[in-house]
Design an enzyme around this catalytic site. Structure first.
Site, PDB file in Angstrom:
ATOM      1  CG  ASP A  39     -80.160 -24.621 -39.814  1.00  0.00           C
ATOM      2  OD1 ASP A  39     -79.943 -23.401 -40.156  1.00  0.00           O
ATOM      3  OD2 ASP A  39     -80.434 -24.956 -41.206  1.00  0.00           O
ATOM      4  CD  GLU A  61     -81.493 -12.912 -35.920  1.00  0.00           C
ATOM      5  OE1 GLU A  61     -81.276 -13.916 -35.432  1.00  0.00           O
ATOM      6  OE2 GLU A  61     -82.430 -12.310 -36.020  1.00  0.00           O
ATOM      7  CG  HIS A 124     -81.507 -23.446 -45.903  1.00  0.00           C
ATOM      8  ND1 HIS A 124     -81.245 -24.667 -45.318  1.00  0.00           N
ATOM      9  CD2 HIS A 124     -81.490 -23.219 -43.598  1.00  0.00           C
ATOM     10  CE1 HIS A 124     -80.725 -24.801 -44.092  1.00  0.00           C
ATOM     11  NE2 HIS A 124     -80.721 -23.892 -43.494  1.00  0.00           N
ATOM     12  CG  HIS A 125     -79.962 -19.542 -43.790  1.00  0.00           C
ATOM     13  ND1 HIS A 125     -81.508 -18.775 -44.510  1.00  0.00           N
ATOM     14  CD2 HIS A 125     -80.242 -19.222 -42.079  1.00  0.00           C
ATOM     15  CE1 HIS A 125     -82.329 -19.351 -42.482  1.00  0.00           C
ATOM     16  NE2 HIS A 125     -81.646 -20.043 -41.920  1.00  0.00           N
ATOM     17  N   GLY A 425     -74.934   6.552 -33.747  1.00  0.00           N
ATOM     18  CA  GLY A 425     -76.100   7.200 -33.410  1.00  0.00           C
ATOM     19  C   GLY A 425     -77.419   6.135 -33.828  1.00  0.00           C
ATOM     20  CG  ASP A 456     -92.129   9.878 -28.707  1.00  0.00           C
ATOM     21  OD1 ASP A 456     -91.329  10.013 -29.202  1.00  0.00           O
ATOM     22  OD2 ASP A 456     -93.202  10.333 -28.864  1.00  0.00           O
ATOM     23  CG  ASN A 483     -90.337  14.264 -27.844  1.00  0.00           C
ATOM     24  OD1 ASN A 483     -90.707  12.640 -28.745  1.00  0.00           O
ATOM     25  ND2 ASN A 483     -89.148  14.713 -27.929  1.00  0.00           N
ATOM     26  N   GLY A 485     -93.145  11.362 -31.752  1.00  0.00           N
ATOM     27  CA  GLY A 485     -91.912  11.889 -32.971  1.00  0.00           C
ATOM     28  C   GLY A 485     -90.722  11.814 -33.045  1.00  0.00           C
ATOM     29  CD  GLU A 489     -83.810  12.259 -37.909  1.00  0.00           C
ATOM     30  OE1 GLU A 489     -83.273  12.932 -38.318  1.00  0.00           O
ATOM     31  OE2 GLU A 489     -82.955  10.858 -37.872  1.00  0.00           O
TER      32      GLU A 489
END
Length: 579
Positions: A39, A61, A124-125, A425, A456, A483, A485, A489
């Protein structure tokens, strides 16, 4: 009130603030505005088509910020519109990434009226504490310039200065537009004078001195090489880099973030240098050079394979956008463009010692550990095979994880633009960036393919941007590398832990779920080498104009060798930090 009337009478060609802002954005080359309505920005959005711009309504966003990042990397600069508080904070991560990676992006935030702020209304916000500047102050940490358009006499100057800073410093700027300032009027006659986006000239005496020092070292070197990195791209110095190569025939290498900066078909292009992550022949030549002319270096951990460069500072000349370093001497305020241009003018090719560097071609046999008849799609086979699939002038987007490292082994045809986010990253960045990049190509009226490689796990974060690609009929070929996941990591910590797993989606069904009608998208699944090979060789697949979505299945714990090295270094650094 009288003072306002007096000021208006002096305006030769009054235009509303929003019109002035969007016309300036059009002037610098932007043709599409990413963002979401709210708004506090709705009135501003009415001015976008009036300025000849197109509105791109993103899904959220964060994705819009990623898309604006990708758009800027292809088009040169971009713009994003969000609303106060809830909208701009959703975009914060994407803008931080653009700041870290030096991407020029104009972030426009519609905010409450100046009257509301003056009266301290509990709107608001807001955070409910009366502080209307708290979010602006947050953005000051990740923007090279922050403007709040609440002083009518200064608004036009603020807009012009913000856009100049964005372009020259190649980083995001933040422009806060109170809702009651949208229709405030400014001098439109200023629009007749284009913004001066020229880079300030270097101090001539200092530049001459450094050029003389560099030339002396180049002439004395027996095996000099050039190393090109991301900031040469970000600060638009590729013409100078290529002119330097044409003039000197220097052997040239790129860092991972600099991939695509130099034509890989150049006769003296050697490959990707990333310390321990380099091919042995690349490391031998670069680390054995007695002089390295480094242009736009960004020596982050992922870009250097865990800080594994073996280059002597004594034998390195570093050229940057804000300073130059020769050996251990640093020259502040000396930009690389001017130094390179003067080097090109003055260099005497006959005094150079040039070695011939054979191209390091991608070779799956270097890492392939399977038998020749195996149908399993491995990372080493995939990235080598991609070399033959890519075409001249493609835009190639790679996600943080296996694609960012695998692409090192892919040899690009001429004119390929490579997008990656090795420093920041943020997983999921590539899907939004792909949308923005493909739209930038469309806005330039060039029929370039945009090819995305994303894991994925990363894809699941921002998959909704498929709908924006479909809505704007963008030419995208999207490979989801399945693969199971978060592979990068797994190699850092917890290879079998549940937190590195993801749910298995029916990926090929997503284009239809996100609105693709008949003929707007094609979906494929490749579980075998022969299935992917057939796609790569299919002319219709290669030349498709719409969205192509491909599931590519690879083993769970298979990864490019460079990723494994960087993951090991990251694990060591994390362990040291813990101690």
């Amino acid at each position: 009130m009288g003072s306002i009337d007096y000021r208006f009478e002096r305006l030769e060609q009054p235009v509303d603030v929003a019109e002035y802002l969007f016309r300036r954005l059009y002037e610098v080359g932007i043709r599409s505005i990413h963002g979401l309505p709210g708004d506090y920005n709705l009135l501003s959005l009415d001015y976008i088509p009036k300025a000849g711009l197109k509105w791109v309504g993103n899904v959220n966003e964060l994705n819009a910020a990623y898309a604006a990042d990708g758009y800027a990397r292809v088009k040169g600069i971009s713009a994003l519109v969000t609303t106060f508080g809830v909208g701009e904070l959703s975009a914060l991560n994407g803008i931080a990434g653009a700041y870290a990676e030096q991407v020029p992006l104009v972030h426009i935030v519609g905010c409450p009226s100046t009257t509301s702020e003056k009266n301290g209304l509990l709107l608001h916000h807001t955070l409910g504490n009366g502080d209307y500047n708290v979010f602006k102050n947050m953005y000051a940490q990740i923007s090279c310039y922050v403007a709040k358009l609440d002083r009518p006499n200064e608004i036009a100057d603020e807009i012009d200065h913000a856009i100049r800073e964005c372009w020259l410093r190649s980083r995001p700027v933040y422009i806060m537009v109170p809702s009651d300032m949208v229709t405030e009027q400014v001098e439109g006659a200023r629009l007749k004078t284009p913004l001066d986006l020229s880079e300030p000239a270097n101090d001539s005496a200092k530049e001459d001195y450094v050029v003389d020092v560099v030339l002396k070292q180049l002439y004395a070197a027996k095996s000099p090489v050039m190393l090109v990195d991301a900031c040469a791209i970000r600060h638009r110095c590729l013409d100078e880099v290529n002119d330097m190569l044409e003039k000197t025939n220097l052997p040239v290498f790129v860092a991972p973030m600099g991939k695509g900066a130099v034509s890989e078909q150049y006769h003296n292009y050697g490959g990707v240098y990333a310390g321990n992550g380099s091919h042995a022949d690349v490391a031998r030549v670069v680390e054995g050079a007695d002089l390295v002319l480094s242009v736009g270096a960004l020596k982050s951990d992922l870009n250097t394979s865990g800080f594994s460069y073996r280059l002597s500072q004594l034998n390195t000349i570093d050229l940057h956008s804000t300073h130059c370093t020769v050996g251990f001497s640093e020259y502040h305020g000396l930009a690389m463009r001017g130094v390179l241009r003067k080097l090109i003018e003055r260099i005497d090719q006959t005094q150079l010692s040039i070695i011939t560097t054979p191209q390091v071609k991608s070779d799956p046999s270097m890492y392939e550990r399977q038998g020749p008849d195996s149908e399993v799609i491995t990372q080493s086979w995939l990235w080598s095979r991609v070399s033959g699939y890519l075409r001249e002038n493609d835009i190639v987007v790679t996600e943080t994880g296996t694609p960012n490292f695998g692409i090192w082994d892919t040899v690009f045809p001429s004119g390929v633009t490579a997008l990656n986010q090795n420093l920041w990253g943020s997983i999921g960045w590539s899907v939004g960036a792909c949308q923005g990049a493909a739209l930038a190509a469309k806005d330039d009226n060039v029929n370039r393919r945009t090819v995305l490689f994303v894991g994925d796990g990363s894809f699941q974060l921002t998959a909704q941007e498929l709908s924006t690609m479909i809505q704007h009929q963008l030419r995208v070929t999207l490979f989801v590398i399945c693969n199971e996941g978060y592979t990068i990591e797994r190699f850092i910590h917890g290879p079998d832990e549940v937190y590195n797993d993801i749910d298995d989606w029916h990926y090929k069904d997503l284009p239809a779920a996100f609105g693709a009608r008949d003929g707007q998208a094609s979906t494929f699944v490749a579980r075998k080498k022969s299935e992917l090979e057939a796609l790569f060789n299919d002319k219709e697949f290669q030349e498709a104009e719409g969205l192509q979505f491909v599931e590519v299945h690879v083993p769970k714990m298979d990864a490019p060798e460079a990723l494994k090295l960087v993951a090991e270094a990251a694990a060591r650094n994390n362990a040291r930090a813990a101690k």
